[in-house]
Design a protein around this motif. Structure first.
Motif, PDB file in Angstrom:
ATOM      1  N   GLU A  47       2.573  -1.738  12.210  1.00 22.63           N
ATOM      2  CA  GLU A  47       2.064  -2.812  11.347  1.00 22.63           C
ATOM      3  C   GLU A  47       2.649  -4.161  11.743  1.00 22.63           C
ATOM      4  O   GLU A  47       1.931  -5.167  11.843  1.00 22.63           O
ATOM      5  CB  GLU A  47       2.427  -2.549   9.892  1.00 22.63           C
ATOM      6  CG  GLU A  47       1.657  -1.456   9.214  1.00 22.63           C
ATOM      7  CD  GLU A  47       2.227  -1.170   7.836  1.00 22.63           C
ATOM      8  OE1 GLU A  47       2.540  -2.135   7.109  1.00 22.63           O
ATOM      9  OE2 GLU A  47       2.372   0.013   7.495  1.00 22.63           O
ATOM     10  N   LEU A  48       3.967  -4.198  11.937  1.00 23.48           N
ATOM     11  CA  LEU A  48       4.631  -5.453  12.288  1.00 23.48           C
ATOM     12  C   LEU A  48       4.111  -6.001  13.619  1.00 23.48           C
ATOM     13  O   LEU A  48       3.874  -7.206  13.758  1.00 23.48           O
ATOM     14  CB  LEU A  48       6.141  -5.264  12.334  1.00 23.48           C
ATOM     15  CG  LEU A  48       6.814  -4.973  10.989  1.00 23.48           C
ATOM     16  CD1 LEU A  48       8.291  -4.626  11.185  1.00 23.48           C
ATOM     17  CD2 LEU A  48       6.659  -6.151  10.055  1.00 23.48           C
ATOM     18  N   ASN A  49       3.935  -5.114  14.594  1.00 21.41           N
ATOM     19  CA  ASN A  49       3.410  -5.550  15.887  1.00 21.41           C
ATOM     20  C   ASN A  49       1.978  -6.037  15.767  1.00 21.41           C
ATOM     21  O   ASN A  49       1.604  -7.061  16.358  1.00 21.41           O
ATOM     22  CB  ASN A  49       3.499  -4.417  16.909  1.00 21.41           C
ATOM     23  CG  ASN A  49       4.905  -4.229  17.416  1.00 21.41           C
ATOM     24  OD1 ASN A  49       5.537  -5.169  17.859  1.00 21.41           O
ATOM     25  ND2 ASN A  49       5.401  -3.014  17.337  1.00 21.41           N
ATOM     26  N   ALA A  50       1.162  -5.320  15.010  1.00 20.25           N
ATOM     27  CA  ALA A  50      -0.229  -5.728  14.833  1.00 20.25           C
ATOM     28  C   ALA A  50      -0.316  -7.061  14.096  1.00 20.25           C
ATOM     29  O   ALA A  50      -1.152  -7.904  14.422  1.00 20.25           O
ATOM     30  CB  ALA A  50      -0.995  -4.642  14.083  1.00 20.25           C
ATOM     31  N   ASP A  51       0.543  -7.267  13.094  1.00 23.47           N
ATOM     32  CA  ASP A  51       0.571  -8.544  12.384  1.00 23.47           C
ATOM     33  C   ASP A  51       0.882  -9.690  13.346  1.00 23.47           C
ATOM     34  O   ASP A  51       0.279 -10.761  13.271  1.00 23.47           O
ATOM     35  CB  ASP A  51       1.614  -8.528  11.264  1.00 23.47           C
ATOM     36  CG  ASP A  51       1.108  -7.893   9.991  1.00 23.47           C
ATOM     37  OD1 ASP A  51      -0.126  -7.818   9.804  1.00 23.47           O
ATOM     38  OD2 ASP A  51       1.947  -7.471   9.177  1.00 23.47           O
ATOM     39  N   GLU A  52       1.818  -9.448  14.237  1.00 22.52           N
ATOM     40  CA  GLU A  52       2.204 -10.472  15.214  1.00 22.52           C
ATOM     41  C   GLU A  52       1.030 -10.794  16.144  1.00 22.52           C
ATOM     42  O   GLU A  52       0.758 -11.948  16.445  1.00 22.52           O
ATOM     43  CB  GLU A  52       3.404  -9.973  16.025  1.00 22.52           C
ATOM     44  CG  GLU A  52       4.090 -11.010  16.850  1.00 22.52           C
ATOM     45  CD  GLU A  52       4.855 -12.027  16.013  1.00 22.52           C
ATOM     46  OE1 GLU A  52       4.975 -13.163  16.500  1.00 22.52           O
ATOM     47  OE2 GLU A  52       5.300 -11.702  14.904  1.00 22.52           O
ATOM     48  N   ILE A  53       0.324  -9.765  16.572  1.00 21.44           N
ATOM     49  CA  ILE A  53      -0.822  -9.957  17.465  1.00 21.44           C
ATOM     50  C   ILE A  53      -1.959 -10.672  16.742  1.00 21.44           C
ATOM     51  O   ILE A  53      -2.653 -11.512  17.315  1.00 21.44           O
ATOM     52  CB  ILE A  53      -1.296  -8.601  18.021  1.00 21.44           C
ATOM     53  CG1 ILE A  53      -0.232  -8.017  18.954  1.00 21.44           C
ATOM     54  CG2 ILE A  53      -2.624  -8.736  18.746  1.00 21.44           C
ATOM     55  CD1 ILE A  53      -0.462  -6.571  19.318  1.00 21.44           C
ATOM     56  N   SER A  54      -2.152 -10.358  15.467  1.00 21.74           N
ATOM     57  CA  SER A  54      -3.293 -10.917  14.727  1.00 21.74           C
ATOM     58  C   SER A  54      -3.242 -12.443  14.643  1.00 21.74           C
ATOM     59  O   SER A  54      -4.276 -13.086  14.515  1.00 21.74           O
ATOM     60  CB  SER A  54      -3.373 -10.315  13.323  1.00 21.74           C
ATOM     61  OG  SER A  54      -2.298 -10.758  12.520  1.00 21.74           O
ATOM     62  N   ALA A  55      -2.063 -13.014  14.745  1.00 20.20           N
ATOM     63  CA  ALA A  55      -1.934 -14.471  14.696  1.00 20.20           C
ATOM     64  C   ALA A  55      -2.608 -15.140  15.893  1.00 20.20           C
ATOM     65  O   ALA A  55      -2.926 -16.323  15.843  1.00 20.20           O
ATOM     66  CB  ALA A  55      -0.464 -14.866  14.643  1.00 20.20           C
ATOM     67  N   HIS A  56      -2.848 -14.379  16.949  1.00 22.63           N
ATOM     68  CA  HIS A  56      -3.434 -14.933  18.168  1.00 22.63           C
ATOM     69  C   HIS A  56      -4.919 -14.603  18.312  1.00 22.63           C
ATOM     70  O   HIS A  56      -5.512 -14.900  19.340  1.00 22.63           O
ATOM     71  CB  HIS A  56      -2.678 -14.413  19.392  1.00 22.63           C
ATOM     72  CG  HIS A  56      -1.213 -14.694  19.327  1.00 22.63           C
ATOM     73  ND1 HIS A  56      -0.681 -15.944  19.531  1.00 22.63           N
ATOM     74  CD2 HIS A  56      -0.159 -13.883  19.047  1.00 22.63           C
ATOM     75  CE1 HIS A  56       0.633 -15.891  19.393  1.00 22.63           C
ATOM     76  NE2 HIS A  56       0.973 -14.666  19.104  1.00 22.63           N
ATOM     77  N   LEU A  57      -5.494 -13.973  17.307  1.00 21.82           N
ATOM     78  CA  LEU A  57      -6.897 -13.569  17.365  1.00 21.82           C
ATOM     79  C   LEU A  57      -7.736 -14.353  16.365  1.00 21.82           C
ATOM     80  O   LEU A  57      -7.208 -14.917  15.411  1.00 21.82           O
ATOM     81  CB  LEU A  57      -7.036 -12.066  17.064  1.00 21.82           C
ATOM     82  CG  LEU A  57      -6.311 -11.106  17.988  1.00 21.82           C
ATOM     83  CD1 LEU A  57      -6.483  -9.683  17.487  1.00 21.82           C
ATOM     84  CD2 LEU A  57      -6.810 -11.234  19.413  1.00 21.82           C
ATOM     85  N   SER A  58      -9.019 -14.335  16.587  1.00 25.74           N
ATOM     86  CA  SER A  58      -9.933 -14.949  15.624  1.00 25.74           C
ATOM     87  C   SER A  58     -11.248 -14.186  15.656  1.00 25.74           C
ATOM     88  O   SER A  58     -11.493 -13.377  16.549  1.00 25.74           O
ATOM     89  CB  SER A  58     -10.164 -16.426  15.945  1.00 25.74           C
ATOM     90  OG  SER A  58     -10.775 -16.543  17.211  1.00 25.74           O
ATOM     91  N   GLY A  59     -12.065 -14.443  14.664  1.00 22.79           N
ATOM     92  CA  GLY A  59     -13.384 -13.839  14.630  1.00 22.79           C
ATOM     93  C   GLY A  59     -13.356 -12.334  14.450  1.00 22.79           C
ATOM     94  O   GLY A  59     -12.528 -11.780  13.717  1.00 22.79           O
ATOM     95  N   LEU A  60     -14.246 -11.665  15.146  1.00 19.22           N
ATOM     96  CA  LEU A  60     -14.405 -10.217  15.019  1.00 19.22           C
ATOM     97  C   LEU A  60     -13.135  -9.468  15.396  1.00 19.22           C
ATOM     98  O   LEU A  60     -12.765  -8.492  14.729  1.00 19.22           O
ATOM     99  CB  LEU A  60     -15.576  -9.735  15.886  1.00 19.22           C
ATOM    100  CG  LEU A  60     -15.860  -8.231  15.851  1.00 19.22           C
ATOM    101  CD1 LEU A  60     -16.202  -7.787  14.431  1.00 19.22           C
ATOM    102  CD2 LEU A  60     -16.968  -7.881  16.814  1.00 19.22           C
TER     103      LEU A  60
END
Length: 85
Positions: A47-60
């Motif tokens: 979860e923590l790693n995915a949260d960190e990655i999500s900050a760099h994504l957008s859209g779908l």
């Protein structure tokens, strides 16, 4: 004469008879509570790693990752509720 076996590719696990060591195993005799605690820790780390990655994504992509994070949170919540009993 001994045949020299080259190192396996990094993505090879248990596909060659020369490499029988398992990366992960299920060990008999481990109490369910201890196993659930490890599952909870693994899910929290994911979860923590995915949260960190999500900050760099957008859209779908961001929405898809949010769905994965939500699934991990629900799975960890279920496991943690079993530990609380």
């Amino acid at each position: 004469m001994n045949k020299i076996v080259p190192d396996p590719p990094l993505d090879t696990f248990q596909t060659s008879p020369h490499y029988c060591t398992r990366l992960f195993t299920i060990n008999p005799g481990i109490p369910a509570r201890d196993a659930l605690m490890q599952v909870s820790l693994l899910l929290k780390s994911a979860e923590l790693n995915a949260d960190e990655i999500s900050a760099h994504l957008s859209g779908l992509e961001a929405e898809q990752l949010w769905s994965v994070i939500h699934g991990m949170e629900m799975a960890r919540g279920l496991g943690d509720s079993l530990l609380a009993d």
